[in-house]
Design a protein around this motif. Structure first.
Motif, PDB file in Angstrom:
ATOM      1  N   ARG A 138       0.840  -1.205   0.000  1.00 56.53           N
ATOM      2  CA  ARG A 138       0.000   0.000   0.000  1.00 56.53           C
ATOM      3  C   ARG A 138       0.876   1.256   0.000  1.00 56.53           C
ATOM      4  O   ARG A 138       0.580   2.234  -0.703  1.00 56.53           O
ATOM      5  N   GLY A 139       1.953   1.216   0.794  1.00 58.84           N
ATOM      6  CA  GLY A 139       2.873   2.341   0.806  1.00 58.84           C
ATOM      7  C   GLY A 139       3.539   2.547  -0.535  1.00 58.84           C
ATOM      8  O   GLY A 139       3.625   3.674  -1.040  1.00 58.84           O
ATOM      9  N   ILE A 140       4.009   1.454  -1.139  1.00 58.42           N
ATOM     10  CA  ILE A 140       4.648   1.546  -2.454  1.00 58.42           C
ATOM     11  C   ILE A 140       3.667   2.078  -3.488  1.00 58.42           C
ATOM     12  O   ILE A 140       4.023   2.879  -4.356  1.00 58.42           O
ATOM     13  N   GLY A 141       2.426   1.663  -3.371  1.00 60.64           N
ATOM     14  CA  GLY A 141       1.411   2.111  -4.319  1.00 60.64           C
ATOM     15  C   GLY A 141       1.133   3.602  -4.254  1.00 60.64           C
ATOM     16  O   GLY A 141       0.577   4.173  -5.199  1.00 60.64           O
ATOM     17  N   ALA A 142       1.523   4.240  -3.148  1.00 63.90           N
ATOM     18  CA  ALA A 142       1.308   5.684  -3.007  1.00 63.90           C
ATOM     19  C   ALA A 142       2.450   6.509  -3.582  1.00 63.90           C
ATOM     20  O   ALA A 142       2.372   7.745  -3.619  1.00 63.90           O
ATOM     21  N   VAL A 143       3.515   5.845  -4.030  1.00 65.25           N
ATOM     22  CA  VAL A 143       4.688   6.555  -4.543  1.00 65.25           C
ATOM     23  C   VAL A 143       4.455   6.990  -5.986  1.00 65.25           C
ATOM     24  O   VAL A 143       4.186   6.162  -6.866  1.00 65.25           O
ATOM     25  N   LYS A 144       4.579   8.273  -6.230  1.00 71.25           N
ATOM     26  CA  LYS A 144       4.465   8.841  -7.578  1.00 71.25           C
ATOM     27  C   LYS A 144       4.929  10.288  -7.520  1.00 71.25           C
ATOM     28  O   LYS A 144       4.981  10.883  -6.423  1.00 71.25           O
ATOM     29  N   PRO A 145       5.265  10.883  -8.649  1.00 70.52           N
ATOM     30  CA  PRO A 145       5.678  12.283  -8.634  1.00 70.52           C
ATOM     31  C   PRO A 145       4.600  13.187  -8.041  1.00 70.52           C
ATOM     32  O   PRO A 145       3.398  12.991  -8.299  1.00 70.52           O
ATOM     33  N   ASP A 146       5.039  14.121  -7.209  1.00 72.53           N
ATOM     34  CA  ASP A 146       4.182  15.118  -6.552  1.00 72.53           C
ATOM     35  C   ASP A 146       3.381  14.562  -5.387  1.00 72.53           C
ATOM     36  O   ASP A 146       2.695  15.318  -4.696  1.00 72.53           O
ATOM     37  N   ALA A 147       3.434  13.240  -5.143  1.00 71.09           N
ATOM     38  CA  ALA A 147       2.925  12.725  -3.876  1.00 71.09           C
ATOM     39  C   ALA A 147       3.925  13.101  -2.789  1.00 71.09           C
ATOM     40  O   ALA A 147       5.008  13.636  -3.070  1.00 71.09           O
ATOM     41  N   THR A 148       3.585  12.843  -1.537  1.00 72.99           N
ATOM     42  CA  THR A 148       4.494  13.158  -0.434  1.00 72.99           C
ATOM     43  C   THR A 148       4.789  11.900   0.371  1.00 72.99           C
ATOM     44  O   THR A 148       4.061  10.899   0.289  1.00 72.99           O
ATOM     45  N   LEU A 149       5.857  11.969   1.168  1.00 71.24           N
ATOM     46  CA  LEU A 149       6.143  10.847   2.063  1.00 71.24           C
ATOM     47  C   LEU A 149       5.028  10.678   3.094  1.00 71.24           C
ATOM     48  O   LEU A 149       4.796   9.579   3.581  1.00 71.24           O
ATOM     49  N   GLY A 150       4.345  11.762   3.417  1.00 65.45           N
ATOM     50  CA  GLY A 150       3.177  11.638   4.294  1.00 65.45           C
ATOM     51  C   GLY A 150       2.088  10.785   3.675  1.00 65.45           C
ATOM     52  O   GLY A 150       1.400  10.023   4.373  1.00 65.45           O
ATOM     53  N   ASP A 151       1.918  10.875   2.359  1.00 66.72           N
ATOM     54  CA  ASP A 151       0.955  10.017   1.663  1.00 66.72           C
ATOM     55  C   ASP A 151       1.352   8.549   1.798  1.00 66.72           C
ATOM     56  O   ASP A 151       0.505   7.680   2.000  1.00 66.72           O
ATOM     57  N   VAL A 152       2.656   8.283   1.669  1.00 68.45           N
ATOM     58  CA  VAL A 152       3.158   6.914   1.781  1.00 68.45           C
ATOM     59  C   VAL A 152       2.921   6.386   3.186  1.00 68.45           C
ATOM     60  O   VAL A 152       2.388   5.285   3.379  1.00 68.45           O
ATOM     61  N   GLY A 153       3.312   7.171   4.188  1.00 77.85           N
ATOM     62  CA  GLY A 153       3.120   6.741   5.563  1.00 77.85           C
ATOM     63  C   GLY A 153       1.663   6.538   5.921  1.00 77.85           C
ATOM     64  O   GLY A 153       1.305   5.583   6.615  1.00 77.85           O
ATOM     65  N   HIS A 154       0.809   7.432   5.418  1.00 77.47           N
ATOM     66  CA  HIS A 154      -0.631   7.314   5.715  1.00 77.47           C
ATOM     67  C   HIS A 154      -1.215   6.051   5.101  1.00 77.47           C
ATOM     68  O   HIS A 154      -2.064   5.391   5.728  1.00 77.47           O
ATOM     69  N   ALA A 155      -0.782   5.709   3.891  1.00 86.56           N
ATOM     70  CA  ALA A 155      -1.293   4.493   3.246  1.00 86.56           C
ATOM     71  C   ALA A 155      -0.957   3.258   4.076  1.00 86.56           C
ATOM     72  O   ALA A 155      -1.782   2.342   4.227  1.00 86.56           O
TER      73      ALA A 155
END
Length: 264
Positions: A138-155
């Motif tokens: 789920r964290g890896i799936g949140a990785v993309k340009p203009d996303a944030t590390l907060g998005d990754v952690g939240h996922a």
């Protein structure tokens, strides 16, 4: 003394090629060791086999001697969260173990870990392992340009805590490349839209640690082995990834497709 960079390095095509090579070899080590992980083997024997595999293929075990670490890999069994030091411990039926490898290939670091089920494992342990893998993905799936590390952690956090597991907060993912650990720090919890904004060319690991009990950890007298304070089971998975122009690339996928157990 060289100072660590304050901002992540933005890597180009040559670095991607080098990390693909390092990442594939990292995954090959974990594929190689898979059939050996069964009741009766010691964690020291697992370390020796992995060490010899490095040497036979012209790679260097990154952990060996790193800040005085005495072995070539980490083996974290049951309530050990991370950095378990291989030794005389004999794996027994029902154990779960994380094997973490960090080879250096042509001066570039790969880094990955997988959970292994030893013999007949309880449903509770299997569910923890399955959830930890899914949390990482789920964290890896949140990785993309203009996303944030907060998005990754939240996922990761929303999935794991939504299933009743706690997230270890004392350890995090990290930038990687020609050094083992660099910026950014990749937390496995967070709020959407916060922390570093991701750009193509960033390399880092995502490696959540989930506990059945409380998230609190302590380090044993050896100075390395991290365990759950309440003795509850812990699990971890780790991949090395890159931000690409269109999303994410995982460098450490198993050539055999053995990314999560059961490995068949």
């Amino acid at each position: 003394m060289l100072k660590k960079p304050r901002q992540p390095v933005i890597h180009g095509a040559d670095a991607f090629a080098a990390m693909r090579k390092a990442g594939r070899f990292t995954a090959e080590i974990l594929d190689y060791i898979t059939p050996f992980v069964k009741p009766g083997i010691t964690t020291g024997e697992i370390d020796r086999l992995c060490h010899d595999y490095h040497v036979a293929h012209g790679a260097v075990p990154g952990p060996l001697g790193f800040h005085g670490y005495p072995k070539s890999i980490c083996t974290s069994v049951n309530h050990v969260i991370c950095h378990g030091v291989p030794g005389d411990l004999v794996l027994k039926d029902g154990d779960i173990i994380n094997i973490d490898v960090t080879p250096i290939v042509d001066h570039w670091f790969g880094d990955s870990s997988r959970m292994f089920l030893v013999g007949d494992v309880s449903g509770v342990a299997r569910d923890l392992v399955k959830a930890t893998y899914e949390a990482m993905m789920r964290g890896i799936g949140a990785v993309k340009p203009d996303a944030t590390l907060g998005d990754v952690g939240h996922a990761i956090q929303s999935f794991a805590e939504g299933r009743g597991y706690s997230i270890v907060r004392d350890f995090a993912g990290h930038g990687i490349g020609r050094t083992m650990h660099t910026v950014p720090q990749v937390l496995h919890y967070g709020s959407p839209g916060t922390d570093l904004r991701l750009e193509p060319g960033m390399f880092f690991t995502i490696e959540p640690m989930l506990n059945i009990g409380k998230p609190d950890a302590r380090i044993l007298a050896d100075g390395w082995t991290v365990v759950t304070r309440d003795g509850s089971l812990s699990a971890q998975f780790e991949h090395t990834v890159a931000v690409t122009e269109t999303g994410v690339e995982i460098f450490t996928l198993s050539p055999n497709g053995w990314n999560a157990p059961p490995y068949t």
